[in-house]
Design a protein around this motif. Structure first.
Motif, mmCIF file in Angstrom:
data_model
loop_
_atom_site.group_PDB
_atom_site.id
_atom_site.type_symbol
_atom_site.label_atom_id
_atom_site.label_comp_id
_atom_site.label_asym_id
_atom_site.label_seq_id
_atom_site.Cartn_x
_atom_site.Cartn_y
_atom_site.Cartn_z
ATOM 1 N N UNK A 57 -15.067 32.980 37.130
ATOM 2 C CA UNK A 57 -13.751 33.610 37.209
ATOM 3 C C UNK A 57 -13.739 34.996 36.580
ATOM 4 N N UNK A 58 -14.360 35.123 35.425
ATOM 5 C CA UNK A 58 -14.364 36.418 34.737
ATOM 6 C C UNK A 58 -15.032 37.492 35.590
ATOM 7 N N UNK A 59 -16.117 37.127 36.279
ATOM 8 C CA UNK A 59 -16.824 38.081 37.137
ATOM 9 C C UNK A 59 -15.965 38.499 38.325
ATOM 10 N N UNK A 60 -15.222 37.540 38.880
ATOM 11 C CA UNK A 60 -14.355 37.842 40.018
ATOM 12 C C UNK A 60 -13.241 38.798 39.596
ATOM 13 N N UNK A 61 -12.641 38.546 38.440
ATOM 14 C CA UNK A 61 -11.575 39.421 37.938
ATOM 15 C C UNK A 61 -12.125 40.816 37.656
ATOM 16 N N UNK A 62 -13.323 40.868 37.086
ATOM 17 C CA UNK A 62 -13.942 42.159 36.791
ATOM 18 C C UNK A 62 -14.169 42.957 38.079
ATOM 19 N N UNK A 88 -14.111 26.122 33.007
ATOM 20 C CA UNK A 88 -15.565 26.102 33.225
ATOM 21 C C UNK A 88 -16.094 27.459 33.678
ATOM 22 N N UNK A 89 -17.316 27.776 33.264
ATOM 23 C CA UNK A 89 -17.920 29.047 33.676
ATOM 24 C C UNK A 89 -18.128 29.094 35.180
ATOM 25 N N UNK A 94 -13.780 29.112 46.910
ATOM 26 C CA UNK A 94 -14.172 30.147 47.860
ATOM 27 C C UNK A 94 -14.081 31.489 47.126
ATOM 28 N N UNK A 95 -15.228 32.035 46.749
ATOM 29 C CA UNK A 95 -15.276 33.243 45.918
ATOM 30 C C UNK A 95 -14.555 34.423 46.554
ATOM 31 N N UNK A 96 -14.870 34.700 47.810
ATOM 32 C CA UNK A 96 -14.274 35.866 48.469
ATOM 33 C C UNK A 96 -12.769 35.709 48.619
ATOM 34 N N UNK A 97 -12.310 34.457 48.788
ATOM 35 C CA UNK A 97 -10.876 34.220 48.940
ATOM 36 C C UNK A 97 -10.137 34.371 47.607
#
Length: 217
Positions: A57-62, A88-89, A94-97
Motif C-alpha cells: 500500500x505504501x508503495x502504491x500511495x508513493x 499487512x505489507x 488489483x494493484x493498478x486499480x
C-alpha cells in the motif's frame, strides 16, 4: 512508459532528465484518463474485471503522489499520509486499480481547492478487525479503510450519493475542469473488490472520501 524508462539510463543532462521526468508523469496522467474513459464502456457492458496480485500500500500511495507531483507543486498543496502499521505489507488486490482509485480521489481534491487557503490533502489507512459498518457485502474482515480528506470547497451532504453518478457534476465546467466519470469508476472498482465507498461534504471547508476493502489472505 517502458521506452521512457529506458531513456533514463541514456540521458545524463539534469535539464533533459527533468523534461523526461515530466513526460513520464504526464503520460501516467493521460493513461489514467484513458483507463477511466474505457472503463465507462466496460461498466455499461458489464465487462469490468480485476486482476489480483500482491501489492504494498505504501508503495502504491508513493507512486500516486509522484504522478500528481506537478499538480501538488503548482497549487502548493500540503500532502500527508498516515498508514496503520497493522495493515499487512502485502495486500492481495488489483494493484493498478487501487492506484487508479487513489489517483481519481486525489485528482478530485486537487481540482476543488479554495482560493486564498493553503490546500491540504490527508490520506489515512487503518486496519479494521471486524465489520463495523453497514454494507451488503458478506465479509467478516479484517478490512482496510482508506480516507482521503481535503480542505477544499466541499459540497452539501445531500449530494453524497449523486457525486458517484456517471457524468454528474456539482459545479460548472467553466469553474472546474473534469469529465464527471472518475468517481463513478472509483466506486465500481471498490465494489468489484467487495468493498464500499462513502462521501462526506462540508460546504466551504472540504470533503472526505472513505472506502473500505476486505483484506484478502
Amino acid at each position: 512508459n517502458k521506452n521512457i524508462d529506458n531513456l533514463f539510463t541514456l540521458i545524463k543532462d539534469p535539464s533533459q532528465l527533468q523534461i523526461l521526468k515530466n513526460a513520464k508523469i504526464n503520460s501516467e496522467v493521460l493513461l489514467n484518463l484513458v483507463k477511466n474513459t474505457i472503463d465507462t464502456i466496460k461498466i455499461k457492458t458489464d465487462k469490468f474485471e480485476l486482476s489480483y496480485d500482491n501489492s504494498n500500500l505504501e508503495s502504491i500511495i508513493r507512486k500516486m503522489f509522484v504522478i500528481h507531483s506537478e499538480n501538488l507543486k503548482t497549487k502548493n498543496i500540503f500532502a500527508q499520509t498516515l498508514i496503520d502499521r497493522n495493515i499487512p505489507e502485502d495486500l492481495y488486490i488489483d494493484t493498478s486499480r487501487l492506484l487508479q482509485i487513489l489517483i481519481n480521489l486525489v485528482s478530485n481534491a486537487v481540482k476543488f481547492t479554495r482560493p486564498g487557503i493553503k490546500p491540504q490533502i490527508h490520506i489515512a489507512a487503518t486496519r479494521l478487525a471486524e465489520k463495523s459498518f453497514e454494507s451488503a457485502v458478506d465479509q467478516d474482515g479484517p478490512f482496510c479503510m482508506i480516507e482521503v480528506t481535503d480542505n477544499g470547497i466541499g459540497f452539501d451532504d445531500k449530494f453524497s450519493q449523486s457525486v458517484f453518478v456517471l457524468f454528474e457534476r456539482l459545479n460548472s465546467k467553466d469553474s472546474f475542469e473534469g469529465t464527471g466519470i472518475g468517481l463513478t469508476i472509483t466506486k465500481k472498482i471498490i465494489e468489484k473488490h467487495s468493498g464500499i465507498i462513502t462521501a462526506e461534504g462540508r460546504p466551504g471547508s472540504g470533503s472526505t472520501f472513505r472506502f473500505i476493502l476486505p483484506l484478502k489472505q
